[in-house]
Design a protein around this motif. Structure first.
Motif, PDB file in Angstrom:
ATOM      1  N   LYS A   1      21.027 -95.738  42.429  1.00  0.00           N
ATOM      2  CA  LYS A   1      22.242 -95.100  41.941  1.00  0.00           C
ATOM      3  C   LYS A   1      21.886 -93.672  41.551  1.00  0.00           C
TER       4      LYS A   1
ATOM      5  N   LEU B   1      29.942 -96.544  44.969  1.00  0.00           N
ATOM      6  CA  LEU B   1      30.191 -97.705  44.124  1.00  0.00           C
ATOM      7  C   LEU B   1      31.551 -97.447  43.501  1.00  0.00           C
TER       8      LEU B   1
ATOM      9  N   LYS C   1      33.949-104.257  41.207  1.00  0.00           N
ATOM     10  CA  LYS C   1      33.202-103.149  41.783  1.00  0.00           C
ATOM     11  C   LYS C   1      32.708-103.576  43.159  1.00  0.00           C
ATOM     12  N   SER C   2      32.735-102.636  44.082  1.00  0.00           N
ATOM     13  CA  SER C   2      32.200-102.910  45.415  1.00  0.00           C
ATOM     14  C   SER C   2      31.678-101.617  46.026  1.00  0.00           C
ATOM     15  N   PHE C   3      30.847-101.794  47.050  1.00  0.00           N
ATOM     16  CA  PHE C   3      30.324-100.654  47.793  1.00  0.00           C
ATOM     17  C   PHE C   3      31.267-100.323  48.936  1.00  0.00           C
TER      18      PHE C   3
ATOM     19  N   TYR D   1      30.355-106.222  44.244  1.00  0.00           N
ATOM     20  CA  TYR D   1      29.115-105.665  43.707  1.00  0.00           C
ATOM     21  C   TYR D   1      28.520-106.648  42.706  1.00  0.00           C
ATOM     22  N   ASP D   2      27.259-106.931  42.881  1.00  0.00           N
ATOM     23  CA  ASP D   2      26.508-107.792  41.978  1.00  0.00           C
ATOM     24  C   ASP D   2      25.192-107.080  41.716  1.00  0.00           C
TER      25      ASP D   2
ATOM     26  N   ALA E   1      22.270-105.844  44.405  1.00  0.00           N
ATOM     27  CA  ALA E   1      22.428-104.440  44.767  1.00  0.00           C
ATOM     28  C   ALA E   1      21.206-103.829  45.435  1.00  0.00           C
TER      29      ALA E   1
ATOM     30  N   HIS F   1      22.360-107.580  51.411  1.00  0.00           N
ATOM     31  CA  HIS F   1      23.669-107.233  50.846  1.00  0.00           C
ATOM     32  C   HIS F   1      24.219-105.991  51.543  1.00  0.00           C
TER      33      HIS F   1
END
Length: 139
Positions: A11, A58, A71-73, A102-103, A107, A112
């Motif tokens: 991140k 994100l 949350k997701s990518f 998102y986990d 991540a 994933h």
């Protein structure tokens, strides 16, 4: 990148890396779908440590006042236009809502990333023949 396995991503907010210009830092901007619906906000950017490129957004979406949000990518390949306040993507709100969630425990798992790319229908950035998209600023 032409390797067969995905590198680990970081991140931007957790790293010492920065984006080249303030205009390229799209964190906090509203993500808007193909129909003009607001999906959510860009919470962070996932950076490829080897090539120093943004690979995923994100995005926090749904919920109310931070409660119940998901949350997701979203791969950078989905971006179609970026303005000072918004990031436009080529998918619908419904499509994003069905994306792998998102986990934090997943991540940093290349599987994933593969699942996310497969869901969105894009070639993974570590695959042969991949070309990094030019960012669509202010178009």
């Amino acid at each position: 990148m032409t390797t067969d396995s995905a590198p680990i991503l970081s991140k931007l907010g957790d790293s010492r890396q920065t984006v080249e210009t303030a205009e390229e830092d799209i964190r906090g901007r509203t993500v808007t779908d193909t129909d003009g619906n607001d999906i959510g906000k860009v919470e962070d950017l996932l950076i490829d440590d080897a090539e120093h490129r943004v690979r995923f957004l994100l995005v926090a979406h749904g919920g109310f006042l931070g409660f119940g949000e998901t949350k997701s990518f979203i791969p950078v390949e989905a971006l179609t236009r970026i303005t000072g306040e918004q990031v436009f993507i080529d998918k619908s709100r419904e499509h994003v809502a069905g994306a792998p969630v998102y986990d934090p425990g997943l991540a940093d798992k290349p599987e994933h990333y593969s699942d996310v790319y497969g869901y969105y229908g894009y070639l993974p950035f570590w695959g042969a023949g991949y070309i990094y998209p030019g960012f669509p600023y202010r178009r």
